[in-house]
Design a protein around this motif. Structure first.
Motif, short mmCIF file in Angstrom:
data_model
loop_
_atom_site.label_atom_id
_atom_site.label_comp_id
_atom_site.label_asym_id
_atom_site.label_seq_id
_atom_site.Cartn_x
_atom_site.Cartn_y
_atom_site.Cartn_z
N VAL A 374 0.86 -1.19 0.00
CA VAL A 374 0.00 0.00 0.00
C VAL A 374 0.88 1.23 0.00
O VAL A 374 1.79 1.36 0.83
CB VAL A 374 -0.95 0.02 1.22
CG1 VAL A 374 -1.70 1.35 1.29
CG2 VAL A 374 -1.94 -1.13 1.16
N VAL A 375 0.65 2.13 -0.96
CA VAL A 375 1.34 3.43 -1.01
C VAL A 375 0.34 4.46 -0.52
O VAL A 375 -0.70 4.67 -1.15
CB VAL A 375 1.80 3.77 -2.44
CG1 VAL A 375 2.56 5.09 -2.46
CG2 VAL A 375 2.66 2.65 -3.02
N MET A 376 0.64 5.10 0.62
CA MET A 376 -0.36 5.97 1.24
C MET A 376 0.18 7.36 1.56
O MET A 376 1.39 7.56 1.75
CB MET A 376 -0.90 5.33 2.52
CG MET A 376 0.08 5.22 3.66
SD MET A 376 -0.65 4.48 5.15
CE MET A 376 -1.69 5.81 5.74
N GLU A 377 -0.73 8.30 1.60
CA GLU A 377 -0.37 9.70 1.89
C GLU A 377 -0.16 9.93 3.39
O GLU A 377 -0.60 9.14 4.23
CB GLU A 377 -1.46 10.64 1.37
CG GLU A 377 -2.82 10.49 2.05
CD GLU A 377 -3.38 11.82 2.56
OE1 GLU A 377 -2.59 12.62 3.08
OE2 GLU A 377 -4.60 12.01 2.45
N SER A 378 0.51 11.04 3.71
CA SER A 378 0.78 11.36 5.13
C SER A 378 0.71 12.87 5.38
O SER A 378 1.45 13.39 6.21
CB SER A 378 2.17 10.85 5.51
OG SER A 378 3.17 11.44 4.69
N THR A 379 -0.17 13.56 4.65
CA THR A 379 -0.26 15.02 4.75
C THR A 379 -0.36 15.48 6.20
O THR A 379 0.30 16.42 6.63
CB THR A 379 -1.47 15.54 3.96
OG1 THR A 379 -1.51 14.90 2.68
CG2 THR A 379 -1.42 17.04 3.79
N TYR A 380 -1.23 14.81 6.97
CA TYR A 380 -1.37 15.12 8.40
C TYR A 380 -0.97 13.90 9.23
O TYR A 380 -1.70 13.46 10.11
CB TYR A 380 -2.82 15.53 8.71
CG TYR A 380 -3.20 16.87 8.09
CD1 TYR A 380 -2.60 18.05 8.52
CD2 TYR A 380 -4.14 16.94 7.07
CE1 TYR A 380 -2.93 19.27 7.96
CE2 TYR A 380 -4.48 18.17 6.50
CZ TYR A 380 -3.87 19.32 6.95
OH TYR A 380 -4.20 20.53 6.39
N GLY A 381 0.21 13.38 8.92
CA GLY A 381 0.68 12.16 9.58
C GLY A 381 1.53 12.38 10.81
O GLY A 381 1.94 11.42 11.47
N GLY A 382 1.81 13.64 11.17
CA GLY A 382 2.62 13.92 12.35
C GLY A 382 1.85 13.64 13.64
O GLY A 382 0.61 13.76 13.66
N ARG A 383 2.56 13.30 14.71
CA ARG A 383 1.88 12.92 15.95
C ARG A 383 1.05 14.07 16.53
O ARG A 383 0.15 13.85 17.33
CB ARG A 383 2.89 12.40 16.98
CG ARG A 383 3.95 13.39 17.42
CD ARG A 383 4.96 12.75 18.37
NE ARG A 383 5.78 11.76 17.68
CZ ARG A 383 5.64 10.44 17.83
NH1 ARG A 383 4.72 9.96 18.63
NH2 ARG A 383 6.41 9.62 17.16
N ASP A 384 1.36 15.32 16.15
CA ASP A 384 0.60 16.46 16.66
C ASP A 384 -0.59 16.84 15.77
O ASP A 384 -1.31 17.80 16.07
CB ASP A 384 1.53 17.69 16.80
CG ASP A 384 2.64 17.45 17.80
OD1 ASP A 384 2.40 16.72 18.78
OD2 ASP A 384 3.76 17.97 17.58
N ASP A 385 -0.77 16.11 14.69
CA ASP A 385 -1.87 16.44 13.76
C ASP A 385 -3.18 15.84 14.25
O ASP A 385 -3.71 14.88 13.69
CB ASP A 385 -1.54 15.93 12.36
CG ASP A 385 -0.46 16.75 11.68
OD1 ASP A 385 -0.42 17.98 11.92
OD2 ASP A 385 0.36 16.18 10.94
N VAL A 386 -3.69 16.43 15.32
CA VAL A 386 -4.97 15.99 15.89
C VAL A 386 -6.01 17.04 15.53
O VAL A 386 -5.92 18.19 15.96
CB VAL A 386 -4.87 15.84 17.42
CG1 VAL A 386 -6.21 15.38 17.98
CG2 VAL A 386 -3.76 14.86 17.79
N HIS A 387 -6.97 16.67 14.70
CA HIS A 387 -7.99 17.60 14.26
C HIS A 387 -9.29 17.38 15.02
O HIS A 387 -9.58 16.26 15.43
CB HIS A 387 -8.25 17.43 12.76
CG HIS A 387 -7.06 17.73 11.90
ND1 HIS A 387 -7.01 17.39 10.56
CD2 HIS A 387 -5.87 18.31 12.19
CE1 HIS A 387 -5.84 17.77 10.08
NE2 HIS A 387 -5.14 18.32 11.04
N PRO A 388 -10.06 18.44 15.17
CA PRO A 388 -11.38 18.25 15.81
C PRO A 388 -12.29 17.44 14.91
O PRO A 388 -12.05 17.31 13.71
CB PRO A 388 -11.88 19.69 15.96
CG PRO A 388 -11.17 20.46 14.90
CD PRO A 388 -9.82 19.83 14.77
N SER A 389 -13.36 16.92 15.47
CA SER A 389 -14.35 16.19 14.67
C SER A 389 -15.02 17.16 13.72
O SER A 389 -14.98 18.39 13.90
CB SER A 389 -15.41 15.57 15.59
OG SER A 389 -16.19 16.59 16.17
#
Length: 635
Positions: A374-389
């Protein structure tokens, strides 16, 4: 070799069809087998026969009438109007003599098809013409009109192209499929210019071919097409995951460079891709920074595009079968499943994806027949990339809009024309419809209106809830009176000088477009608010403002002027079309079957590595984070 395969295929077809079926000829057209017959109604009335035949041959089958049995066009139009209910609201009927199709455009195409296809089969039975049924967009789309005309006017040229392609695809493999590898040509440890070359002993397929719109110089703008293993003459196919320019913006250059092969994508991606490519060319010319291709190469791309539905298995070369699955990112976005050889290896290229249900789209697919890599993206893959619902993001946005309007200000939302704009339109219409925010004009500027028209023409790609709302409740949020299309400079002047309002304008990263002009007019008034709802890439004006720069030098009236930013700046992450860190990890966890290897791309270097190491630690999977220009063996 291909002629032998065709002859063998024809023999199999004739032996399996009832004797009363008169087969005139059998041809390969691209990945499809086309059967021309003098009595097509016999075949179309027996759907199981063709389905079973396609399954046994492992090829897509199309039934067309021989020209000798076609009813005259004038009489066919009369028959179509007799057969199809008036409620279908047919807007146009035209003919393609090359493919023997009657092209029927209707506001309600489902009524032209009929329950279980009964109405369309009746059209075949009484006229001989195969119906090609198209939706009339509720909002008129200039781009869809241009695409349909291009395809119709190039029918002979397109058929010849498809026949040549069919010969190539069905020739058969020369070599054993004992290896496969992926060359990183753009979008690895960076966001922008996504491009990968998939190679097997028999095939070369390009996965995406994008540009970096925020790059400051050409060497960082375009994919590395100069890698030694890439030769345009050897390229079998181009597969486009979705329509954003960082994934499709450089495709026209391939045709300028000499490519004559196919592009595979969904219908919605073709439409939106054409819109964005043409706009990209237009902006570059206006800014006196011309691109290395022009509109005629976009037109050539349209002629060579083969549109696929989700779940449709298609041969794209002698040893690769492609299936597209929903990616949940933007309209028509797809995860690309490549079945290599006779099952020797299976690759999934995710493109950009969202593993969360939104108002606009269903969440990304997690189930595949097989998937070793699987080749996958990681645009918001950092450990701090926590987005609200999504729900929290909506509430935060409405709270910000409420405060701004109350103090007499205007809300500017620089937004990507495709995806985020439509998501916001649905949310704003919903809150205004229920009286939860003040009813003020919502101005739609730039390409957003045309992109929205394309959304209305392709509702099959929308979320189930939204489809239900449009078709069963009769309320289409995109055609609400709350939205006002901006058409000229004088209107923009009236907007910035007028009463409180909401402005949705391109571009989403303030790299150009009318959002920059609105920003210049509104930024020095502290009553106003700028809301970012999408990714801001390094080097873009949006990123600088997001970081807190208060003095912004910009060109104004042919001179550079420093603008003092006094307006409120707000970033709301929950509207992103990308998965956040938690969703990315959860996606890998829920992949079925479990892959052997994950290759991580499309992210800033530290986010790419952080996500890959976390996947390895949590799920004990092999992970790789290649740089651009690296070649990774996947089999």
């Amino acid at each position: 070799m291909a002629s032998e395969v065709l002859e063998e295929t024809k023999k199999t077809i004739i032996s399996r069809l009832p004797e009363r079926v008169k087969v005139a000829k059998v041809e390969f057209e691209g990945p499809e087998v086309v059967i021309y017959t003098k009595n097509p109604e016999i075949i179309t009335e027996n759907g199981d026969l063709i389905r079973n035949l396609a399954k046994d041959l492992r090829k897509r089958i199309i039934i067309r009438s021989d020209k000798t049995v076609l009813l005259e066009p004038e009489k066919t139009i009369e028959k179509v109007h007799e057969i199809v209910p008036e409620d279908a609201q047919i807007s146009d009927i035209s003919f393609d003599d090359v493919t023997c199709e009657v092209i029927i455009e209707a506001l309600k195409p489902g009524l032209v098809i009929g329950k279980y296809g009964v109405t369309s089969r009746e059209i075949v039975k009484q006229t001989g013409w195969a119906p090609k049924i198209l939706r009339t967009p509720p909002i008129k789309s200039e781009i869809i009109g241009r695409i349909r005309n291009t395809v119709k006017n190039s029918s002979k040229e397109r058929k010849k192209f498809l026949q040549n392609l069919g010969q190539k695809i069905h020739t058969g493999s020369k070599y054993e499929n004992d290896w496969a590898r992926l060359t990183s040509m753009g979008g690895f440890k960076e966001v922008g210019r996504s491009c990968s070359l998939l190679q097997t002993p028999n095939s070369k397929v390009l996965l995406d071919c994008g540009v970096n719109v925020a790059a400051n110089e050409d060497k960082n703008s375009f994919p590395f097409l100069n890698v030694p293993e890439f030769n345009i003459q050897d390229l079998d196919a181009v597969v486009i995951s979705h329509a954003h320019l960082d994934h499709c913006g450089f495709v026209p250059y391939l045709y300028h460079y000499g490519y004559e092969g196919p592009v595979y994508c969904t219908t919605a991606t073709r439409d939106l891709m054409t819109l964005l490519q043409l706009d990209h060319i237009d902006i570059a010319q206006r800014e006196d920074n011309p691109l290395p291709f022009n509109t005629k190469h976009v037109q050539k791309c349209i002629k060579h595009t083969i549109c696929l539905d989700y779940g449709e298995v298609t041969d794209i070369s002698s040893d690769i079968r492609l299936t597209l699955h929903n990616a949940g990112h933007i309209l028509g976005s797809a995860m690309c499943h490549m079945h290599i050889g006779d099952g020797s290896h299976n690759l999934v290229y995710t493109g950009d994806f969202k593993y969360e249900r939104s108002r606009l789209l269903e969440p990304a697919t997690t189930r595949f027949p097989r998937a070793e890599t699987v080749v996958m993206e990681s645009t918001y893959g950092g450990r701090d990339d926590v987005h609200p619902s999504r729900n929290s993001a909506e509430k935060e946005m409405m709270k910000t809009i409420y405060k701004t309007l109350k103090r007499g200000g205007k809300v500017l939302v620089p937004v990507f024309a495709v995806g985020r704009a439509q998501e916001l339109m649905i949310v704003l219409e919903e809150y205004m419809h229920h009286g939860m925010i003040e009813e003020v004009p919502i101005y739609i500027d730039g390409m957003i209106w045309e992109a929205t028209a394309i959304h209305t023409a392709r509702p099959e790609y929308l979320s189930k809830d939204l489809r239900d709302q449009i078709f069963h409740m009769g309320r289409n949020p995109f055609v609400s009176d709350s939205f006002i299309k901006v058409t000229n400079t004088n209107q923009r002047k009236d907007i910035v000088e007028g009463e409180p309002c909401i402005i949705l304008s391109t571009s989403g990263m303030l790299t150009g477009g009318n959002s920059v002009e609105y920003f210049k007019c509104l930024c020095e008034d502290e009553r106003n608010t700028l809301i970012f709802v999408g990714y801001q890439s390094e080097g873009s004006l949006g990123k600088r403002i997001q970081k807190g720069y208060k003095e912004i030098p910009l060109e104004h009236n042919n001179k550079t002027r420093v603008f003092n930013v006094k307006m409120e700046i707000n970033t709301i992450h929950g509207f992103s079309g990308h998965s956040n860190r938690r969703q990315l990890m959860d996606y890998v966890k829920r992949l079925s079957p479990r892959p052997d290897k994950i290759i991580v791309c499309h992210g800033d270097p530290y986010k790419t590595v952080d996500l890959a190491s976390s996947i390895h630690r949590s799920y004990k999977m092999e992970t790789k984070t290649p740089l651009n220009l690296e070649c990774t063996r996947i089999q």
